[in-house]
Design an enzyme around this catalytic site. Sequence first.
Site, PDB file in Angstrom:
ATOM      1  NE  ARG A   5      47.066  34.429  43.242  1.00 54.36           N
ATOM      2  CZ  ARG A   5      46.941  33.276  42.609  1.00 54.36           C
ATOM      3  NH1 ARG A   5      47.546  33.199  41.431  1.00 54.36           N
ATOM      4  NH2 ARG A   5      46.180  32.522  42.660  1.00 54.36           N
ATOM      5  CE  LYS A   6      38.972  37.126  41.954  1.00 53.97           C
ATOM      6  NZ  LYS A   6      37.378  37.317  42.167  1.00 53.97           N
ATOM      7  CB  THR A   7      47.033  41.241  38.063  1.00 55.33           C
ATOM      8  OG1 THR A   7      47.654  39.984  38.198  1.00 55.33           O
ATOM      9  CG2 THR A   7      46.858  41.765  39.461  1.00 55.33           C
TER      10      THR A   7
END
Length: 322
Positions: free
Chosen positions: A158-160
């Site tokens: 989820r590191k977007t």
Amino acid sequence: MLQEFETEEAGRATNARNGGCESYNLSLILPSSSLNNLVHTWLSEDLPSFDYSGTVVGSRKEKALLLCKSPGILAGCPFFDAVFEHLNCRVKWLFSEGDQLTPVCTVAEVSGEVNRILIGERVALNCITRASGVATKARRLADLKRKSSWEGEVAGTRKTTPGFRLVEKYALLVGGISTHRFDQSSMIMLKDNHIWSVGSISSAVKAARHAGGFSIKIEVECRSIAEAREAARSGADIIMLDNFASELLHSSAEMLKNEFPHLTIEASGGINEGNITKFFGPHVDVVSLGSLTQGYECVDFSLKIHKEGVDPRNPTIKENFP
């Protein structure tokens, strides 16, 4: 849809799973409502009031060429299409999404009123350069998985980039790897802060199961084999072994699989392209890493208004460009 394709297979994203043997039209995963909302937001951000430069070029019909200037995997075509469709322009693709591009090549042609082409230019390029960069890195990891004959999943996280998640997660699929959970609602993940706040893993899992019911999987981030056992006994579906050295990871994963055969075991933390193969193993189901969607690896594209007899790579050279 306004875009055109040279063949029936053009625009069909290649899924690199299973050695790249299968091909799916991944664009069908994208809801048109989400695309329209994103395009409206992006264009409004880039052009909030007057289009001053539009008065310079006018509204005559022109054709622009999308040029690829660095090697990589083509990804992000549906976003590129949606931007120009919103502006009543047409896109004709000369390559399929998922193809390996070798510079310098013409990837697509965009036709329409020149002021509208230039309104969409930067937004569309931002989408395709970023998506292609993510897909290129994802493809390299998918190739490492295939060469290692490992049957598990390599996954993004989820590191977007805020506001760009749909683009980046989609690009992971084009590159041939898993998206992990798309957002916090996709799966319950209990990390250290959740557990410290509640007081114990078992209490956190119990509360999560009550909230999520039977249909939502629960994953617990564990820093030791003792924490992993507690999570498994409490009813977790997925155990993330966080920041385990590769040797300890494999022995721990085997131990957990023997005790709890139903578990999905994920390895995460400290994993990168250079060491990822050390984490592939028969008892590890998922290897996840945030670097796939962090940083700024991009494929270099440009959009050039095409004039007959002029090479768009260098307008001072008068020659036809295929």
